[in-house]
Design a protein around this motif. Sequence first.
Motif, PDB file in Angstrom:
ATOM      1  N   GLN A  90       0.843  -1.190   0.000  1.00  0.00           N
ATOM      2  CA  GLN A  90       0.000   0.000   0.000  1.00  0.00           C
ATOM      3  C   GLN A  90       0.882   1.245   0.000  1.00  0.00           C
ATOM      4  N   PRO A  91       0.484   2.276  -0.728  1.00  0.00           N
ATOM      5  CA  PRO A  91       1.285   3.515  -0.754  1.00  0.00           C
ATOM      6  C   PRO A  91       1.420   4.115   0.643  1.00  0.00           C
ATOM      7  N   GLY A  92       2.631   4.500   0.981  1.00  0.00           N
ATOM      8  CA  GLY A  92       2.886   5.141   2.268  1.00  0.00           C
ATOM      9  C   GLY A  92       2.980   4.189   3.443  1.00  0.00           C
ATOM     10  N   SER A  93       3.036   2.884   3.186  1.00  0.00           N
ATOM     11  CA  SER A  93       3.110   1.929   4.295  1.00  0.00           C
ATOM     12  C   SER A  93       4.496   1.969   4.932  1.00  0.00           C
ATOM     13  N   ASN A  94       4.540   1.761   6.231  1.00  0.00           N
ATOM     14  CA  ASN A  94       5.793   1.722   6.977  1.00  0.00           C
ATOM     15  C   ASN A  94       6.203   0.249   7.101  1.00  0.00           C
ATOM     16  N   LYS A  95       7.130  -0.162   6.254  1.00  0.00           N
ATOM     17  CA  LYS A  95       7.513  -1.572   6.203  1.00  0.00           C
ATOM     18  C   LYS A  95       8.202  -2.036   7.478  1.00  0.00           C
ATOM     19  N   ARG A  96       8.998  -1.175   8.096  1.00  0.00           N
ATOM     20  CA  ARG A  96       9.674  -1.557   9.349  1.00  0.00           C
ATOM     21  C   ARG A  96       8.668  -1.790  10.471  1.00  0.00           C
ATOM     22  N   GLU A  97       7.660  -0.964  10.541  1.00  0.00           N
ATOM     23  CA  GLU A  97       6.623  -1.159  11.551  1.00  0.00           C
ATOM     24  C   GLU A  97       5.869  -2.461  11.292  1.00  0.00           C
ATOM     25  N   LEU A  98       5.586  -2.749  10.033  1.00  0.00           N
ATOM     26  CA  LEU A  98       4.926  -4.014   9.697  1.00  0.00           C
ATOM     27  C   LEU A  98       5.810  -5.198  10.077  1.00  0.00           C
ATOM     28  N   CYS A  99       7.118  -5.073   9.882  1.00  0.00           N
ATOM     29  CA  CYS A  99       8.043  -6.141  10.266  1.00  0.00           C
ATOM     30  C   CYS A  99       7.961  -6.412  11.761  1.00  0.00           C
ATOM     31  N   ARG A 100       7.920  -5.355  12.551  1.00  0.00           N
ATOM     32  CA  ARG A 100       7.799  -5.535  14.002  1.00  0.00           C
ATOM     33  C   ARG A 100       6.459  -6.176  14.355  1.00  0.00           C
TER      34      ARG A 100
END
Length: 72
Positions: A21-31
């Motif tokens: 998704q545009p603007g998603s925070n991949k590092r936060e999703l990883c956590r």
Amino acid sequence: MPWTTRDTMSLKEEFVALARQPGSNKRELCRRFSISPQTAYKWIERYEAQGQSGLQEKSRRPATSPKLTPAA
């Protein structure tokens, strides 16, 4: 209260859908999904290259074994 049971494939699909998704925070999703950033980017690249089949587990077995002892 019923337990929520989810298989690995559905979690991978959910992660990739959120990460793309545009603007998603991949590092936060990883956590949130408890995976490393390296794994996350590998899943995203495989999904973009191969689609849903790219998220299937790959064999780690080598294609050839040149020093394999002969069966005889």
